[in-house]
Write a protein that holds these residues in place. Sequence first.
Motif, PDB file in Angstrom:
ATOM      1  N   ILE A  89      -0.465  -2.067  -6.631  1.00 55.12           N
ATOM      2  CA  ILE A  89      -0.349  -0.835  -5.498  1.00 55.12           C
ATOM      3  C   ILE A  89      -1.890  -0.960  -5.257  1.00 55.12           C
ATOM      4  O   ILE A  89      -2.815  -0.559  -5.603  1.00 55.12           O
ATOM      5  CB  ILE A  89      -0.085   0.492  -6.006  1.00 55.12           C
ATOM      6  CG1 ILE A  89       1.303   0.610  -7.022  1.00 55.12           C
ATOM      7  CG2 ILE A  89       0.150   1.405  -4.700  1.00 55.12           C
ATOM      8  CD1 ILE A  89       2.591  -0.015  -6.006  1.00 55.12           C
ATOM      9  N   GLU A  90      -2.060  -1.231  -3.748  1.00 53.66           N
ATOM     10  CA  GLU A  90      -3.166  -1.402  -3.115  1.00 53.66           C
ATOM     11  C   GLU A  90      -3.414   0.205  -2.335  1.00 53.66           C
ATOM     12  O   GLU A  90      -3.258   0.410  -1.504  1.00 53.66           O
ATOM     13  CB  GLU A  90      -3.409  -2.474  -2.187  1.00 53.66           C
ATOM     14  CG  GLU A  90      -2.852  -3.483  -2.804  1.00 53.66           C
ATOM     15  CD  GLU A  90      -3.599  -5.005  -2.286  1.00 53.66           C
ATOM     16  OE1 GLU A  90      -3.514  -5.121  -0.808  1.00 53.66           O
ATOM     17  OE2 GLU A  90      -4.099  -5.777  -2.821  1.00 53.66           O
ATOM     18  N   ASN A  91      -4.129   0.814  -3.317  1.00 50.52           N
ATOM     19  CA  ASN A  91      -4.499   2.276  -3.174  1.00 50.52           C
ATOM     20  C   ASN A  91      -5.691   2.634  -2.592  1.00 50.52           C
ATOM     21  O   ASN A  91      -6.260   3.780  -3.118  1.00 50.52           O
ATOM     22  CB  ASN A  91      -3.717   3.156  -3.894  1.00 50.52           C
ATOM     23  CG  ASN A  91      -4.348   3.016  -5.436  1.00 50.52           C
ATOM     24  OD1 ASN A  91      -5.274   1.866  -5.608  1.00 50.52           O
ATOM     25  ND2 ASN A  91      -4.070   3.998  -6.279  1.00 50.52           N
ATOM     26  N   THR A  92      -6.660   1.739  -2.261  1.00 49.43           N
ATOM     27  CA  THR A  92      -8.118   2.039  -2.149  1.00 49.43           C
ATOM     28  C   THR A  92      -8.351   3.042  -0.956  1.00 49.43           C
ATOM     29  O   THR A  92      -9.327   3.802  -1.205  1.00 49.43           O
ATOM     30  CB  THR A  92      -8.851   0.836  -1.907  1.00 49.43           C
ATOM     31  OG1 THR A  92      -8.291   0.083  -1.015  1.00 49.43           O
ATOM     32  CG2 THR A  92      -8.919   0.023  -3.121  1.00 49.43           C
TER      33      THR A  92
ATOM     34  N   ALA B 226     -11.592  -5.398  -3.221  1.00 49.55           N
ATOM     35  CA  ALA B 226     -10.989  -5.390  -4.305  1.00 49.55           C
ATOM     36  C   ALA B 226      -9.861  -6.247  -4.565  1.00 49.55           C
ATOM     37  O   ALA B 226      -9.277  -6.603  -5.637  1.00 49.55           O
ATOM     38  CB  ALA B 226     -10.272  -3.681  -4.351  1.00 49.55           C
ATOM     39  N   SER B 227      -9.228  -6.570  -3.140  1.00 50.84           N
ATOM     40  CA  SER B 227      -7.938  -7.592  -3.356  1.00 50.84           C
ATOM     41  C   SER B 227      -8.392  -8.867  -3.963  1.00 50.84           C
ATOM     42  O   SER B 227      -7.559  -9.362  -4.819  1.00 50.84           O
ATOM     43  CB  SER B 227      -7.334  -7.503  -1.923  1.00 50.84           C
ATOM     44  OG  SER B 227      -6.187  -8.401  -2.141  1.00 50.84           O
TER      45      SER B 227
ATOM     46  N   SER C  63       0.951  -1.213   0.062  1.00 47.92           N
ATOM     47  CA  SER C  63      -0.071  -0.074   0.097  1.00 47.92           C
ATOM     48  C   SER C  63       0.925   1.199   0.006  1.00 47.92           C
ATOM     49  O   SER C  63       1.948   1.137   0.567  1.00 47.92           O
ATOM     50  CB  SER C  63      -0.845   0.006   1.307  1.00 47.92           C
ATOM     51  OG  SER C  63      -0.339  -0.293   2.471  1.00 47.92           O
ATOM     52  N   PRO C  64       0.648   2.177  -0.612  1.00 48.95           N
ATOM     53  CA  PRO C  64       1.288   3.382  -0.981  1.00 48.95           C
ATOM     54  C   PRO C  64       1.506   4.409   0.141  1.00 48.95           C
ATOM     55  O   PRO C  64       1.053   5.522   0.098  1.00 48.95           O
ATOM     56  CB  PRO C  64       0.831   3.997  -2.039  1.00 48.95           C
ATOM     57  CG  PRO C  64      -0.574   3.812  -2.164  1.00 48.95           C
ATOM     58  CD  PRO C  64      -0.622   2.307  -1.736  1.00 48.95           C
ATOM     59  N   THR C  65       1.624   3.719   1.380  1.00 51.39           N
ATOM     60  CA  THR C  65       1.394   4.665   2.772  1.00 51.39           C
ATOM     61  C   THR C  65       2.720   5.181   3.297  1.00 51.39           C
ATOM     62  O   THR C  65       2.857   5.566   4.252  1.00 51.39           O
ATOM     63  CB  THR C  65       0.517   3.917   3.763  1.00 51.39           C
ATOM     64  OG1 THR C  65       1.376   2.739   4.068  1.00 51.39           O
ATOM     65  CG2 THR C  65      -0.669   3.714   3.486  1.00 51.39           C
ATOM     66  N   GLY C  66       3.797   4.775   2.340  1.00 50.81           N
ATOM     67  CA  GLY C  66       5.117   5.278   2.952  1.00 50.81           C
ATOM     68  C   GLY C  66       6.203   4.554   2.470  1.00 50.81           C
ATOM     69  O   GLY C  66       6.030   3.809   1.093  1.00 50.81           O
ATOM     70  N   PHE C  67       7.584   4.362   2.896  1.00 47.43           N
ATOM     71  CA  PHE C  67       8.533   3.673   2.233  1.00 47.43           C
ATOM     72  C   PHE C  67       8.465   2.088   2.446  1.00 47.43           C
ATOM     73  O   PHE C  67       7.742   1.618   3.543  1.00 47.43           O
ATOM     74  CB  PHE C  67       9.773   4.242   3.040  1.00 47.43           C
ATOM     75  CG  PHE C  67      10.144   5.433   2.631  1.00 47.43           C
ATOM     76  CD1 PHE C  67       9.928   6.093   1.491  1.00 47.43           C
ATOM     77  CD2 PHE C  67      10.802   6.118   3.724  1.00 47.43           C
ATOM     78  CE1 PHE C  67      10.281   7.436   1.317  1.00 47.43           C
ATOM     79  CE2 PHE C  67      11.060   7.356   3.640  1.00 47.43           C
ATOM     80  CZ  PHE C  67      10.773   8.190   2.402  1.00 47.43           C
TER      81      PHE C  67
ATOM     82  N   ARG D 144     -15.843   4.006  -3.713  1.00 51.04           N
ATOM     83  CA  ARG D 144     -14.628   3.394  -3.853  1.00 51.04           C
ATOM     84  C   ARG D 144     -14.751   2.048  -3.291  1.00 51.04           C
ATOM     85  O   ARG D 144     -15.526   1.765  -2.070  1.00 51.04           O
ATOM     86  CB  ARG D 144     -13.647   3.948  -2.935  1.00 51.04           C
ATOM     87  CG  ARG D 144     -13.283   5.558  -3.567  1.00 51.04           C
ATOM     88  CD  ARG D 144     -12.686   6.156  -2.761  1.00 51.04           C
ATOM     89  NE  ARG D 144     -11.840   5.809  -1.852  1.00 51.04           N
ATOM     90  CZ  ARG D 144     -11.898   6.055  -0.515  1.00 51.04           C
ATOM     91  NH1 ARG D 144     -12.995   6.974  -0.145  1.00 51.04           N
ATOM     92  NH2 ARG D 144     -10.942   5.804   0.121  1.00 51.04           N
ATOM     93  N   SER D 145     -14.139   1.021  -3.753  1.00 50.03           N
ATOM     94  CA  SER D 145     -14.157  -0.265  -3.436  1.00 50.03           C
ATOM     95  C   SER D 145     -13.203  -0.409  -2.015  1.00 50.03           C
ATOM     96  O   SER D 145     -12.440   0.207  -1.968  1.00 50.03           O
ATOM     97  CB  SER D 145     -13.750  -1.314  -4.405  1.00 50.03           C
ATOM     98  OG  SER D 145     -12.709  -0.975  -5.017  1.00 50.03           O
TER      99      SER D 145
END
Length: 419
Positions: free
Chosen positions: A41-44, A146-147, A10-14, A140-141
């Motif tokens: 990228i799991e960006n829901t 979504a996964s 998930s694009p929540t950080g490094f 938004r799912s």
Amino acid sequence: MNPRVRMAPSPTGFLHIGGVRTFLFNWLFARQHGGECLLRIENTDTSREVAESVEQIQASLRWLGIDWDGPITFQLDAMERCKVVAERLVEEGKAYVDDGAIRFRMPDEGVTAWDDGVRGRIEFPNEQLEDLVLVRSDGRSTYNFASPFEDAEDEITHVIRGDDHISNTPKQIQILQALDAPLPVYAHAPNLLGDDGKKLSKRHGALSIEELRAAGYVAPALLNFLALLGWSYDDKTTIMSRDELIERFSLERVGSSPATLDYQKLDWMNGVYLRAMSPEDYGDALVTYLREQDSEWDAERVRQAAPLVQEKIERLGQFPEFAGFFFERPPIPGLDQQERSIVAAAKRALEALESWDAPAVDVRLRAMADADGLKPRDAFQPIRVAVTGSKVSPGLFESIELLGRDETLARLEAAAGAV
RNA sequence: GCCCCCAUCGACUAGCGGCCCAGGUCACGGCCCUUUCAAGGCCGUAGCGCGGGUUCGAAUCCCGCUGGGGGCACCA
């Protein structure tokens, strides 16, 4: 059938060390079987998205040498398709509208079970499963919809992930079954723990790959170390190249109990890899590393110093402290009377030296110590401090050779004269 | 609270009923080598959480307990 796996950050950080370990298992599995390894990228959860993190994740993976197949996909891009399918589920009576959101109807009797790729059979009583939101009221799912949806769409055959996802698995299985989609093999690797025994996470003691890189660890060592966290090849093999890891990895040999990172062992292993490099590669690695750290030290000089430190440091990041005296004159040390006289004697001895190389320096300094009735260790230590500014340094004679006549004599003179 | 997972030296682990009074690696201690620090060599300290079973035999299988972890969101 060739397996197909996915790495799903998930694009929540490094990207951090725990996440990478899981990705590594996916990647090793795919590469070994000639399968594919996707990057999704799991960006829901748009609210938690951190700008730049997608770039960082890619950069970290590339540096480690973990590659992926096909284009990177973004979970949010499946939002519309998710919504259509969710509405179909509503029509089929498998889901219902709740305050604008679409909620999945979980069975409330029986059990949901699967044969986990690493743990064997796991069962959940269905009464534990709550009806979960598939699509938020804003359209938004959610992740848990979504996964599995994307796993089905991408024909993922093996879902290899951390064991914190075990409790999501029955929910995702129910969704997949409602979709009439085949189930992938679920394999849950143990999580990594911090020193306090808690799960490692971005905000809990986990170092990012960027930090590890900046500390001077090298990718092959990191891969080797990470692979051994929760997996083992046999009862004695420790050092394995990337190719050997690909050849030998197996889900069956992934363990079940969580592992704690031991940075001392990582340091040791990094040292093993550093020492195994050819002198040329080692010099190149140092130069590259120092450039990344914004060092402006002369590359040629770094390469010359490299062989003197290769056996002595286990992280590239130790180079500046250990060998910085080659580039910057250290402060004049405070020596006592006897030490100063030794340094003065060393200066006189070396002044007369004709060929300035390590063997000659060695012979001359030993002769000086012998003449003064000093043991080598007693004689050389003040000289070392005078020349390198430290009691711990690369080999003294080699260091003196590289430093050169003028600089060496200047340092000796300064130390001998200092009060 | 409920559900799930886990449990071998300080750490990572091997062990899938007899080969184990438990093996390897890191760390730690000692010795050797040695110009410091490393590297290298040799040796050593240290572990099957507890209690019941099953079995001729259990670290290995079963049950309970204890301990640790994870999850129970219109987070991922």
